[in-house]
Design a protein around this motif. Structure first.
Motif, PDB file in Angstrom:
ATOM      1  N   ILE A 159     -31.673  64.303   3.810  1.00 23.24           N
ATOM      2  CA  ILE A 159     -30.498  63.982   4.590  1.00 23.24           C
ATOM      3  C   ILE A 159     -30.808  64.506   5.960  1.00 23.24           C
ATOM      4  N   SER A 161     -29.413  64.926  10.282  1.00 24.29           N
ATOM      5  CA  SER A 161     -27.694  64.587  10.794  1.00 24.29           C
ATOM      6  C   SER A 161     -28.206  63.680  12.028  1.00 24.29           C
ATOM      7  N   ILE A 200     -24.688  70.462   9.218  1.00 23.29           N
ATOM      8  CA  ILE A 200     -23.820  69.432   8.847  1.00 23.29           C
ATOM      9  C   ILE A 200     -22.757  70.093   7.821  1.00 23.29           C
ATOM     10  N   ARG A 206     -21.356  64.088   3.347  1.00 26.26           N
ATOM     11  CA  ARG A 206     -22.637  63.406   3.852  1.00 26.26           C
ATOM     12  C   ARG A 206     -23.477  62.688   2.915  1.00 26.26           C
ATOM     13  N   GLU A 209     -21.840  59.599   1.935  1.00 26.15           N
ATOM     14  CA  GLU A 209     -22.138  58.414   2.982  1.00 26.15           C
ATOM     15  C   GLU A 209     -23.690  57.830   3.054  1.00 26.15           C
ATOM     16  N   TYR A 210     -24.359  58.647   2.720  1.00 27.99           N
ATOM     17  CA  TYR A 210     -25.695  58.141   2.405  1.00 27.99           C
ATOM     18  C   TYR A 210     -25.805  57.170   1.353  1.00 27.99           C
TER      19      TYR A 210
END
Ligand SMILES: [Zn+2]
Length: 283
Positions: A159, A161, A200, A206, A209-210
Motif C-alpha cells: 500500500i 500513499s 495513511i 485505503r 480503495e486499493y
C-alpha cells in the motif's frame, strides 16, 4: 500533493513509538524516496534501509542522536527491491554486528549474513512487538509488519500513499496481490505507515480503495477486450488516456499483470506474435 514531493520531510516522528528517516532516493517509482522506520523506544528496530544513497546513514545517525539513541537494535526488510535493501552494506559497515533479516524466498545474490524471517514470527523490540505478514504480489518475498501496540501496519510497497502499487512481470502476481490485500483487510488496522509517502490515517479505507481500484481496472480491461482492443498498447491508450505518456510503460505493466491473472482464471488467452505485441482474446 505531488507524488515526487520535494518538500517531503527528511525525518519525522509520526508517533511515540515510530520515527521515519527518508532514503534520499526520490524518483518516478519511489515518489519522495523510500521511508525507513525506527520502531521502539530506546533501541529501535529499523524497517528497510533505502537504496544505499551516500547521505542516508549520516541522516539516520543524526536522527538517532537527537533522540538519545546510539544505534538501531536490528534491521528487518520488507522485500528485496534495491530501494529497500540497498542500504544494508552501509549500515552494517557503520554498525558492525547489526542483525539483518527478511523473508528469504526465491532470493539470489543477497548480501551475506541476512537471516530468514517467517510469517508470524514476532519480533520483540523496546516496548514494541512487530509481526511479519507475508504479503506477496508486488514481490514474492514481501513482508508487511504489524505493530501490535498501535494496531498499525508497515505496508512496504503493498500500500503506497499517493500511487498504486506496481506488479512487475515475473516476480509479481496480481492474484497473490489481491489475496494479500484481502488478508490485510481481515486485520484490525488503524494507521498505515507506507514505504513511500506520508502516513495513511484511514488504513481500512485505503485497503478498500486499493481493492476497488483493481476490480474497476479489471472491468475496464474486459470491456476493452470486448471492443476488440487486442494488444496491451491499444488497451493502455484507451484506459490511461488521461495520464502522461511518460507513465504508459508502468501502465502497461499493470495491464499485463491483469491479463496474466485473467489468463490463469481461464477468461482470456494470449497469442504471442513474432516481433509484435501479443494479441489477447476473451474466452
Ligand atoms: Zn518494491
Amino acid at each position: 500533493m505531488a507524488w515526487i514531493d520535494p518538500d517531503f520531510p527528511r525525518t519525522a516522528t509520526p508517533s511515540d513509538l515510530v520515527g521515519r528517516v527518508l532514503g534520499l532516493n526520490p524518483g518516478m517509482m519511489t515518489g519522495p524516496g523510500t521511508n525507513t522506520y525506527l520502531v521502539g523506544r530506546r533501541q529501535p528496530i529499523l524497517i528497510d534501509t533505502g537504496a544505499g544513497i551516500e547521505g542516508y546513514v549520516p541522516l539516520l545517525e543524526g536522527y538517532l542522536k537527537s533522540h538519545g539513541v546510539e544505534r538501531p537494535l536490528r534491521v528487518v526488510l520488507t522485500h528485496r527491491h534495491v530501494d529497500h535493501l540497498g542500504g544494508v552494506a552501509h549500515l552494517c559497515a557503520r554498525y558492525p554486528g547489526l542483525p539483518v533479516a527478511k523473508m528469504i524466498h526465491r532470493d539470489a545474490g543477497l548480501p551475506g549474513g541476512i537471516e530468514d524471517l517467517r510469517d508470524g514470527q514476532a519480533i520483540e523490540g523496546d516496548g514494541v512487538t512487530l509481526v511479519p505478514i507475508h504479503t506477496p504480489g508486488h514481490a514474492s518475498d514481501h513482508l508487511c509488519y504489524y505493530l501490535v501496540e498501535e494496531k498499525a501496519l508497515f505496508s512496504g510497497d503493498v500500500i503506497l500513499s499517493g500511487s498504486t502499487s506496481v506488479i512487475p512481470a515475473g516476480d509479481g502476481d496480481l492474484a497473490d496481490y489481491m489475496a494479500s490485500l484481502r488478508r490485510l483487510q481481515g486485520l484490525d488496522i488503524r494507521r498505515i505507515y507506507s514505504a513511500h509517502g506520508p502516513v495513511i490515517e484511514d488504513g481500512p479505507g485505503r485497503i478498500q480503495e486499493y481493492i476497488d481500484h483493481r476490480l474497476a481496472r479489471e472491468r475496464q480491461i474486459l470491456e476493452a477486450l470486448g471492443d476488440r482492443l487486442e494488444t496491451i498498447p491499444d488497451m493502455v491508450s484507451r484506459i490511461y488516456a488521461d495520464i502522461s505518456p511518460k507513465l504508459h510503460k508502468v501502465a502497461a505493466m499493470s495491464v499485463e499483470s491483469h491479463l496474466r491473472k485473467l489468463a490463469r482464471d481461464g477468461r482470456v488467452r494470449e497469442h504471442v506474435e513474432p516481433n509484435a505485441p501479443s494479441r489477447w482474446e476473451l474466452l
